[in-house]
Structures are given as C-alpha cells and as structure tokens.
Design an enzyme around this catalytic site. Structure first.
Site, PDB file in Angstrom:
ATOM      1  N   CYS A  88     -25.943  11.989   5.310  1.00  0.00           N
ATOM      2  CA  CYS A  88     -26.971  11.749   4.291  1.00  0.00           C
ATOM      3  C   CYS A  88     -27.348  10.275   4.174  1.00  0.00           C
ATOM      4  O   CYS A  88     -28.524   9.938   3.983  1.00  0.00           O
ATOM      5  CB  CYS A  88     -26.556  12.313   2.944  1.00  0.00           C
ATOM      6  SG  CYS A  88     -25.031  11.665   2.260  1.00  0.00           S
ATOM      7  N   ASP A 265     -34.264  13.529  -1.585  1.00  0.00           N
ATOM      8  CA  ASP A 265     -32.883  13.949  -1.364  1.00  0.00           C
ATOM      9  C   ASP A 265     -32.725  14.505   0.053  1.00  0.00           C
ATOM     10  O   ASP A 265     -33.422  15.453   0.433  1.00  0.00           O
ATOM     11  CB  ASP A 265     -32.530  15.030  -2.388  1.00  0.00           C
ATOM     12  CG  ASP A 265     -31.055  15.376  -2.416  1.00  0.00           C
ATOM     13  OD1 ASP A 265     -30.342  15.012  -1.462  1.00  0.00           O
ATOM     14  OD2 ASP A 265     -30.612  16.008  -3.382  1.00  0.00           O
ATOM     15  N   HIS A 267     -30.228  16.173   1.219  1.00  0.00           N
ATOM     16  CA  HIS A 267     -29.236  17.249   1.263  1.00  0.00           C
ATOM     17  C   HIS A 267     -29.872  18.631   1.369  1.00  0.00           C
ATOM     18  O   HIS A 267     -29.573  19.544   0.590  1.00  0.00           O
ATOM     19  CB  HIS A 267     -28.324  17.172   0.044  1.00  0.00           C
ATOM     20  CG  HIS A 267     -27.528  15.922  -0.028  1.00  0.00           C
ATOM     21  ND1 HIS A 267     -28.011  14.764  -0.602  1.00  0.00           N
ATOM     22  CD2 HIS A 267     -26.289  15.626   0.426  1.00  0.00           C
ATOM     23  CE1 HIS A 267     -27.101  13.803  -0.506  1.00  0.00           C
ATOM     24  NE2 HIS A 267     -26.047  14.308   0.118  1.00  0.00           N
TER      25      HIS A 267
END
Length: 491
Positions: A88, A265, A267
């Site tokens: 990430c 994000d 993820h």
C-alpha cells in the site's frame, strides 16, 4: 468501478478500509464531500463544496488511483503474484509520482474521461502497469527497494519509497523529472540547485523537480500544532499530495475540507492488465480501474505522524515561488515549523549511522584567573551509551566514554531510563552549544520540542521508540482481519 461497494470492498470481499465517505442514504450516494457551504482544497485548487461538487469529483477522478493488484508476473524470490498486504505504501508513492507527471506533461487543469486516448496520458499510465517493462511498476519499485534494505514483500515507509522513486526516475528520460528527498526535515536550496540547474548561468537549463519532504510530526499520534501548516501545504501551487496514512494503513492524501483530510485508498485488490493504446474494450475497462470518483476523508488528528509532503517545481521561477510560499505561509502557520529552509548544509555537521563518530561544532571556553577565551572548533564523539561515564580532560574539555550499545539519536538517548542527569547535561553541553548560522541543532532537536536528529538516510524516523521488528508479529493487511501493518512500526 461505478459501484460504490465494489470501490470500497475489494473483489475478494475484503473491506479495503473504513472511510468517512461511506454509503449514505438509500440512493447509495457516498458522503465523500460534506454538504455544507465551505471550501474544498484539492492539490492546490479550491472549490465550493456545494456549488462545485461534480467538478470536485471530476478532479478526484482525474488522478491516477493505484491499488493492490493480483495476477501479475511473479515478483522476486518469493514469486509473489499480488501485493495485497504489503504494497500500500508503494502504491501511494506511485500516486504521488503519477500526479507529478500528469501536472508536468498535461497540466493541472487537465481532466480524464473514459474516452481519453491522449498519447501523453497513455505514456503516463503505461508506466504504472504491473509488468517488468514498466518504469514505475510494483516490480521495479519492490526490486529497487532491495538497495534500501527492503526485501520483496516487506513493508515500506514513506521515506523508503521516496528514496526508491528518486533512483527509478533516473532511468526514464521521457519523464524529464528529478527527485530530491529533503532529509533531516531540512530543505537545502544549494543541493537542489546543484541537482536541477544544469547550467548555473542559464535558468532554462532547469530540470523539473519533485521535492519530497519526509516528516515525523509526533510519536504515536500527530501533534495538533502541525495541522494548520499541513493545511497550507494542500493550498500551494505544485502540491502533489502526501505519502502517509493512519495507523495500520497507508493512504494518499490529496486535499482537505475543514478539519478533515481527503485521500485515495490503495486497499482495493483489482485484476492485473494493460491499458496499451486503449483500442480494445478490455483496455478501455482496465483504464477505468486507475480512476476513482469518490475520495475518502478522515480527521487530521487521525493521521499517522510519519508522512512525506510532495511538491512539483516545473521551472526555476516556480521553485523560488515555492520557497517563498513555504516560508511565508507554511512555516508561519504553526507555532512549531514543519521543517526548515536553509541555503547550505553546514560542513561541520555530518550525519552518520549509529555506532560511528559524528563531528559537530561547539564553543570551548577556557578560563583562568585573568582571561576567558572562546574559540569555535569541532570535536568528534560517539553517541552516548546507556552505561556512560564522564571524565574531565585538559582545559575542561569533556569527552563521553562509551561502554555499551550506542543510541540512534538524542531522542533515544534522552528517554533511556538508565541515563543519569550529569551525563545528560554533558551531552547537551557538547551537542547543543553551537555557533554556526541560524540552522543550529536546536532547529532539529531539543528537550522542549522533542524533534529528532536523524542518524541514517532512510527509515530513521519510522522505528523510533518501538519494539524490535523480530519480536513483533506481522499481519500486514491480513486477508481475514482486513488490517494493514505497513505502518506497524510507525505508530
């Protein structure tokens, strides 16, 4: 990626990370931007939250959204085919670099649409596809990380990914970009001039600069005194975002509204593929996976204190403007400045790794019954140790005698429970009695502000005051727990 649930829930059903921008109401419209009459800042541009909502979302969607991927060519010795659980921070670094390239080659006012086939845009997005041939793929970043002592599949911090990107851009002549990582929370203008100005007599020889400033703004939580200055960063021309996150999750911060920071994000685990020239339906659909219409938002106070602030300077003039804006708008916004700006680094200060000697200047005062003289000299010493004794040498010259494992920094040294008061005072006398320019060591560290002098060139701020790596369990983005430990040793 039109479905909100598909956006925030990866294709394998794992929650990509709880965000304030959750589904609101029966319509499924995400609450990404608050419905209030306020200003929203996105990468140096301001919008009205109510009147320009769709324009805000169009701006967010035009950024490259880099996420976890699965099914790519096996990577490294572990033969990994996905970066889920460990990549990430690498993806956040990709987003910063992608924004710099888009701003540099397409302009800040450029917007993406599903029909976009601009050749410049395609060159940029091709560079971030997950293949061995792509300049800034997960393969290139992870393998280059080995030079920073990060094995394939191991977590990266903001500083490490910045150092890796700095090396990778040198291999891509088309991107025409130089990266400078401002270490020790100091922007040294002479170092940047030497890097970017090919001919000092010709400003046209300037090479576009991506300036990355790694920061540590607290121990376990971000110190609220820095938030006003962080907000100012989002408002500056050339701002490319922040590589940061919140505990256990790396995020790409791109803007803010009131007291909340906006982010993309990484993820979400998506399939691997290629945009190519965007001529087939599969390539068109894959291009859409690089774009996310809705930003997430969290309070500034929930940010992890380790982050990296990034700016693009296309010309020498834009660099001068940035320095002036940083001095007048950012460094004055908080009672404690985020970093410092100096012209040149003092030759007497040499950063070293733990256990080696470090030279720094201090004033040595010799006294007798008739005269007192002060001379500016340099001394070489080792970082003090837990079991330290102090002996008086000639002319009151105090030298620390080491007899145990050395500390990484004054922060570690001053917090050690075994350290006695006299030894601490001695170290302060040697380390803080400085007399060179305004950028003395108190700009970096003091017993009041608790700022840390870094002793290495990478990751020094990320393992401060934490249990040893080997003694702690790792569950990076555990597919069952849905968590990410990329920031495990930061917070």
């Amino acid at each position: 990626m039109d479905s909100v649930f598909e956006t925030y829930l990866g294709p394998d059903g794992v929650l990509a990370g709880a965000v304030v921008g959750a589904v609101a109401g029966a319509t499924g419209e995400p609450d990404d931007i608050p419905n209030v009459n306020t200003t929203v800042w996105i990468l140096g541009k301001s919008y009205n939250a109510i009147q320009e909502l769709e324009l805000i979302r169009r701006d967010v969607q035009s950024r490259l959204w880099c996420t976890y991927r699965r099914g790519f060519v096996p990577l490294g010795e572990p033969q990994l085919t996905t970066d889920k659980g460990w990549g990430c921070t690498l993806r956040c670094g990709q987003m910063v670099l992608a924004q710099a390239l888009i701003d540099l080659h397409l302009g800040r006012d450029w917007f993406w649409t599903p029909e976009t086939r601009d050749q410049t845009y395609l060159k940029i997005v091709n560079r971030f596809e997950d293949s061995r041939k792509s300049y800034f793929s997960i393969h290139q970043i992870a393998l280059m990380g080995d030079s920073e002592d990060k094995k394939v599949g191991q977590w990266f911090g903001p500083n490490t990914v910045a150092q890796v990107l700095k090396k990778l851009v040198r291999y891509d002549d088309w991107c025409s970009l130089m990266i400078h990582v401002a270490m020790d929370m100091s922007i040294v203008s002479d170092e940047i001039m030497s890097l970017c100005l090919g001919n000092p007599q010709n400003e046209e020889s300037w090479k576009p600069l991506l300036l990355i400033i790694p920061l540590r703004l607290g121990l376990s939580d971000i110190n609220p005194i820095y938030i006003p200055a962080l907000k100012k960063c989002f408002e500056l021309v050339g701002f490319c975002g922040m590589i940061g996150g919140r505990p256990n999750q790396a995020l790409y911060f791109m803007g803010y509204v009131d007291d909340e920071v906006l982010f993309l994000d990484p993820h979400t685990t998506q399939r691997c593929g290629s945009v190519g020239q965007k001529t087939t339906q599969d390539e068109i659909e894959f291009d859409a996976t690089f774009h996310q219409k809705y930003a997430g938002r969290i309070p500034f106070t929930h940010m992890d204190p380790s982050l990296a602030v990034c700016f693009l300077c296309k010309t020498r003039i834009s660099f001068d403007i940035l320095l002036e804006d940083l001095k007048t708008k950012v460094l004055t916004a908080s009672t404690q400045p985020l970093f410092e700006i100096i012209k040149t680094r003092s030759p007497e200060w040499v950063s070293s790794m733990p256990g080696t000697t470090t030279t720094m200047p201090y004033n040595l005062t010799s006294s007798n019954t008739n005269t007192t003289t002060t001379s500016h000299i340099s001394r070489t010493y080792q970082y003090p140790c837990k079991n330290t004794t102090t002996t008086n040498n000639s002319k009151e010259d105090q030298i620390m005698q080491t007899s145990d494992n050395c500390f990484n920094s004054f922060e570690d040294f001053s917090q050690a429970s075994e350290m006695n008061t006299s030894s601490l005072q001695t170290f302060q006398t040697i380390g803080y009695n400085t007399n060179f320019n305004s950028d003395d060591l108190t700009s970096y560290s003091s017993t009041t502000t608790r700022r840390t002098i870094s002793c290495g060139d990478t990751e020094d701020f990320e393992k401060l005051n934490h249990t040893s790596e080997e003694l702690r369990p790792r569950n990076c983005c555990d597919e069952y727990a849905g968590s990410d430990d990329d920031f495990e040793f930061i917070s």
